[in-house]
Design a protein around this motif. Sequence first.
Motif, PDB file in Angstrom:
ATOM      1  N   ARG A 158       0.842  -1.194   0.000  1.00 51.73           N
ATOM      2  CA  ARG A 158       0.000   0.000   0.000  1.00 51.73           C
ATOM      3  C   ARG A 158       0.877   1.244   0.000  1.00 51.73           C
ATOM      4  O   ARG A 158       2.005   1.222   0.488  1.00 51.73           O
ATOM      5  CB  ARG A 158      -0.945   0.023   1.205  1.00 51.73           C
ATOM      6  CG  ARG A 158      -0.267   0.161   2.557  1.00 51.73           C
ATOM      7  CD  ARG A 158      -1.295   0.034   3.669  1.00 51.73           C
ATOM      8  NE  ARG A 158      -0.652   0.101   4.987  1.00 51.73           N
ATOM      9  CZ  ARG A 158      -1.287  -0.157   6.128  1.00 51.73           C
ATOM     10  NH1 ARG A 158      -2.573  -0.475   6.128  1.00 51.73           N
ATOM     11  NH2 ARG A 158      -0.642  -0.071   7.273  1.00 51.73           N
ATOM     12  N   GLN A 159       0.318   2.301  -0.563  1.00 51.60           N
ATOM     13  CA  GLN A 159       1.016   3.571  -0.598  1.00 51.60           C
ATOM     14  C   GLN A 159       0.056   4.682  -0.206  1.00 51.60           C
ATOM     15  O   GLN A 159      -0.911   4.954  -0.932  1.00 51.60           O
ATOM     16  CB  GLN A 159       1.606   3.847  -1.971  1.00 51.60           C
ATOM     17  CG  GLN A 159       2.474   5.090  -2.010  1.00 51.60           C
ATOM     18  CD  GLN A 159       3.312   5.172  -3.269  1.00 51.60           C
ATOM     19  OE1 GLN A 159       2.996   4.585  -4.289  1.00 51.60           O
ATOM     20  NE2 GLN A 159       4.404   5.920  -3.195  1.00 51.60           N
ATOM     21  N   LYS A 173       3.822   9.154   1.063  1.00 55.66           N
ATOM     22  CA  LYS A 173       4.614   8.150   1.777  1.00 55.66           C
ATOM     23  C   LYS A 173       5.126   7.100   0.802  1.00 55.66           C
ATOM     24  O   LYS A 173       4.586   6.937  -0.306  1.00 55.66           O
ATOM     25  CB  LYS A 173       3.786   7.495   2.883  1.00 55.66           C
ATOM     26  CG  LYS A 173       3.455   8.426   4.028  1.00 55.66           C
ATOM     27  CD  LYS A 173       2.846   7.666   5.190  1.00 55.66           C
ATOM     28  CE  LYS A 173       2.597   8.573   6.382  1.00 55.66           C
ATOM     29  NZ  LYS A 173       2.016   7.835   7.539  1.00 55.66           N
ATOM     30  N   ASP A 174       6.155   6.384   1.223  1.00 54.15           N
ATOM     31  CA  ASP A 174       6.681   5.303   0.406  1.00 54.15           C
ATOM     32  C   ASP A 174       5.716   4.123   0.408  1.00 54.15           C
ATOM     33  O   ASP A 174       4.936   3.933   1.338  1.00 54.15           O
ATOM     34  CB  ASP A 174       8.043   4.847   0.940  1.00 54.15           C
ATOM     35  CG  ASP A 174       9.113   5.910   0.781  1.00 54.15           C
ATOM     36  OD1 ASP A 174      10.084   5.865   1.556  1.00 54.15           O
ATOM     37  OD2 ASP A 174       8.982   6.769  -0.117  1.00 54.15           O
ATOM     38  N   ARG A 175       5.809   3.347  -0.632  1.00 51.16           N
ATOM     39  CA  ARG A 175       5.005   2.134  -0.696  1.00 51.16           C
ATOM     40  C   ARG A 175       5.542   1.138   0.322  1.00 51.16           C
ATOM     41  O   ARG A 175       6.762   0.980   0.445  1.00 51.16           O
ATOM     42  CB  ARG A 175       5.036   1.553  -2.101  1.00 51.16           C
ATOM     43  CG  ARG A 175       4.075   0.426  -2.330  1.00 51.16           C
ATOM     44  CD  ARG A 175       3.660   0.292  -3.792  1.00 51.16           C
ATOM     45  NE  ARG A 175       4.761   0.194  -4.708  1.00 51.16           N
ATOM     46  CZ  ARG A 175       4.604   0.165  -6.033  1.00 51.16           C
ATOM     47  NH1 ARG A 175       3.386   0.229  -6.562  1.00 51.16           N
ATOM     48  NH2 ARG A 175       5.641   0.079  -6.825  1.00 51.16           N
ATOM     49  N   GLU A 176       4.639   0.459   1.046  1.00 54.60           N
ATOM     50  CA  GLU A 176       5.068  -0.470   2.081  1.00 54.60           C
ATOM     51  C   GLU A 176       4.418  -1.835   1.869  1.00 54.60           C
ATOM     52  O   GLU A 176       3.285  -1.947   1.380  1.00 54.60           O
ATOM     53  CB  GLU A 176       4.725   0.045   3.483  1.00 54.60           C
ATOM     54  CG  GLU A 176       3.256   0.114   3.789  1.00 54.60           C
ATOM     55  CD  GLU A 176       2.949   0.301   5.276  1.00 54.60           C
ATOM     56  OE1 GLU A 176       3.796  -0.045   6.117  1.00 54.60           O
ATOM     57  OE2 GLU A 176       1.837   0.773   5.575  1.00 54.60           O
ATOM     58  N   ALA A 180      -5.007   4.390   1.685  1.00 58.85           N
ATOM     59  CA  ALA A 180      -3.887   4.231   0.760  1.00 58.85           C
ATOM     60  C   ALA A 180      -4.389   3.602  -0.528  1.00 58.85           C
ATOM     61  O   ALA A 180      -5.524   3.105  -0.595  1.00 58.85           O
ATOM     62  CB  ALA A 180      -2.804   3.351   1.370  1.00 58.85           C
ATOM     63  N   GLU A 229      10.456  -4.715  -2.145  1.00 58.44           N
ATOM     64  CA  GLU A 229       9.586  -4.269  -3.230  1.00 58.44           C
ATOM     65  C   GLU A 229      10.206  -4.581  -4.587  1.00 58.44           C
ATOM     66  O   GLU A 229       9.499  -4.970  -5.527  1.00 58.44           O
ATOM     67  CB  GLU A 229       9.344  -2.767  -3.093  1.00 58.44           C
ATOM     68  CG  GLU A 229       8.402  -2.190  -4.130  1.00 58.44           C
ATOM     69  CD  GLU A 229       8.167  -0.702  -3.914  1.00 58.44           C
ATOM     70  OE1 GLU A 229       8.427  -0.214  -2.803  1.00 58.44           O
ATOM     71  OE2 GLU A 229       7.722  -0.033  -4.861  1.00 58.44           O
TER      72      GLU A 229
END
Length: 123
Positions: A38-39, A43-46, A92, A107
Amino acid sequence: QVQLVESGGGLVQAGDSLRLSCAVSGRASSSFGMAWFRQAPEKDRELVAARNWWGGSPYYTDSVKGRFTIARDNAMTTVSLQMTMLKPEGTAVYYCAESRGGLTYKETGYDYWGQGTQVTVSS
């Protein structure tokens, strides 16, 4: 080539549940790993959850443990993410992804991605 298409996103209230689905087509293999990322805005994608198609223990990021469940069907056509007790910080774009190399936390290890589905959790 594997194609992934997510669905099931939407606007919900805090505490609600939502189930995301990822339709998988193409030459997926039981040795592949599958995941939900999710992003959130700015924010960065996690990585949220991941598992191998063949089974084994799934991975969950700490913030969703006990609330989210990643699952797959035996036909290897659908990956789902059941989300319960949703929180506003869960807002997100959620992405489905597959890794030819199996479950990975990186990722960059994922080879195929869906287009994403928006989840918005209101307080």
